[in-house]
Design a protein around this motif. Structure first.
Motif, PDB file in Angstrom:
ATOM      1  N   ARG A 154       0.920  -1.207   0.066  1.00 29.60           N
ATOM      2  CA  ARG A 154      -0.062  -0.073  -0.058  1.00 29.60           C
ATOM      3  C   ARG A 154       0.837   1.178  -0.150  1.00 29.60           C
ATOM      4  O   ARG A 154       0.797   2.306  -0.641  1.00 29.60           O
ATOM      5  N   GLN A 155       1.646   1.302   0.852  1.00 27.17           N
ATOM      6  CA  GLN A 155       2.636   2.505   0.959  1.00 27.17           C
ATOM      7  C   GLN A 155       3.864   2.511  -0.154  1.00 27.17           C
ATOM      8  O   GLN A 155       4.019   3.968  -0.486  1.00 27.17           O
ATOM      9  N   THR A 156       3.917   1.511  -0.656  1.00 29.97           N
ATOM     10  CA  THR A 156       4.855   1.667  -2.070  1.00 29.97           C
ATOM     11  C   THR A 156       4.070   2.305  -3.101  1.00 29.97           C
ATOM     12  O   THR A 156       4.622   3.261  -3.941  1.00 29.97           O
ATOM     13  N   VAL A 157       2.744   1.670  -3.351  1.00 32.68           N
ATOM     14  CA  VAL A 157       2.018   2.452  -4.352  1.00 32.68           C
ATOM     15  C   VAL A 157       1.517   3.903  -4.105  1.00 32.68           C
ATOM     16  O   VAL A 157       1.660   4.636  -4.982  1.00 32.68           O
ATOM     17  N   ALA A 158       1.489   4.183  -2.862  1.00 32.76           N
ATOM     18  CA  ALA A 158       1.236   5.487  -2.236  1.00 32.76           C
ATOM     19  C   ALA A 158       2.597   6.524  -2.720  1.00 32.76           C
ATOM     20  O   ALA A 158       2.367   7.537  -3.315  1.00 32.76           O
ATOM     21  N   GLY A 178       1.187 -13.383  -1.527  1.00 33.46           N
ATOM     22  CA  GLY A 178       0.466 -13.059  -0.130  1.00 33.46           C
ATOM     23  C   GLY A 178       0.157 -11.723  -0.148  1.00 33.46           C
ATOM     24  O   GLY A 178      -0.814 -10.992   0.241  1.00 33.46           O
ATOM     25  N   VAL A 179       1.294 -10.986  -0.237  1.00 28.46           N
ATOM     26  CA  VAL A 179       1.071  -9.359  -0.241  1.00 28.46           C
ATOM     27  C   VAL A 179       0.029  -8.760  -1.236  1.00 28.46           C
ATOM     28  O   VAL A 179      -0.843  -7.902  -0.730  1.00 28.46           O
ATOM     29  N   ALA A 180      -0.116  -9.186  -2.446  1.00 29.01           N
ATOM     30  CA  ALA A 180      -1.143  -8.736  -3.456  1.00 29.01           C
ATOM     31  C   ALA A 180      -2.411  -9.207  -2.926  1.00 29.01           C
ATOM     32  O   ALA A 180      -3.406  -8.402  -2.935  1.00 29.01           O
ATOM     33  N   ARG A 181      -2.415 -10.515  -2.633  1.00 30.93           N
ATOM     34  CA  ARG A 181      -3.709 -11.044  -2.142  1.00 30.93           C
ATOM     35  C   ARG A 181      -4.400 -10.300  -0.770  1.00 30.93           C
ATOM     36  O   ARG A 181      -5.608  -9.782  -0.923  1.00 30.93           O
TER      37      ARG A 181
END
Length: 232
Positions: A154-158, A178-181
């Motif tokens: 989430r924070q990488t995308v932000a 796992g992180v994507a799911r």
């Protein structure tokens, strides 16, 4: 405004074949501890959970126990050696740059979300001439969490200026799936990376066998997501 479409990549075993230099660093540490080296082919699947876990796996192969303080010391030695030899034999996987060019031409931006330390990730991509392609390069120490914790994605995308609703993850192993799911993001699995569990068994949304297949896979998931949104 339409969100920027973002493709987030794992690093080791997804963007770059880093196994030769990582295993060399592991064997440097094992040699200093009086242990036999681990062959490259069998050590490839030790990669993906960070330096400390790689050392723990190396110790397990030798059947050796070590204290937390000893593992801390070995991890520091590993990072020092690896940082000094980070791109000796590591290379982008075949077709990567052409795939990035293709996707960039279609309006996608890119980010890196890895369990590698951020400074090591940036140094590797700098030395390979790739870092300028990514809007964000984030590691296990960037936000204090590692994959599969969804906070790191989430924070990488932000940080890249994107939104999860228009993000696709690409990775080679369990932490990536796992992180994507957990973040609710579609995920593409690459079949040429480093994983103890076959990537197909982890059930990514799509599988690719080489980077030449990446643009079509990304477009397929983007189209699939768009169709679902229109039907809601």
């Amino acid at each position: 405004m339409t969100p920027v479409r973002t493709v987030v990549f794992d690093l080791d075993g997804t963007l770059v074949d880093t196994a030769p230099d990582l295993v060399s660093a592991l064997n440097f540490v094992l040699d200093r501890e009086g242990m036999a080296p681990v062959p490259l082919d069998s050590a490839r699947n030790m990669i993906g959970a960070g330096a400390r876990r790689m050392i723990e796996r190396g110790l397990e192969v030798d059947g050796r126990a070590a204290s937390l303080a000893e593992i801390d010391r070995m991890t520091a030695d590993f990072v020092d050696y690896y940082g000094a030899h980070i791109a000796g034999a590591s290379r982008p996987f075949d077709g990567l740059e052409a795939a990035l060019d293709d996707l960039a031409g279609r309006g996608y931006q890119f980010a890196v979300c890895t369990n590698k330390l951020e400074w090591l990730s940036k140094k590797l991509l700098d030395e390979l001439g790739l870092s300028g392609r990514f809007s964000a390069i984030c590691g296990a120490d960037t936000f204090g969490v590692s994959k599969p914790d969804p906070a790191i994605l989430r924070q990488t995308v932000a940080r890249a200026g994107g939104e999860l609703s228009s993000t696709i993850m690409v990775g080679d192993a369990g932490p990536d799936i796992g992180v994507a799911r957990r973040a609710g993001v579609p995920v593409i699995g690459v079949q040429f990376g480093y994983t103890q569990v076959p990537i197909a068994d982890l059930k990514p949304d799509l599988l690719i066998g080489n980077m030449g297949e990446l643009p079509a896979a990304v477009e397929s998931l983007t189209s699939r997501r768009s169709t679902i949104k229109k039907s809601i």
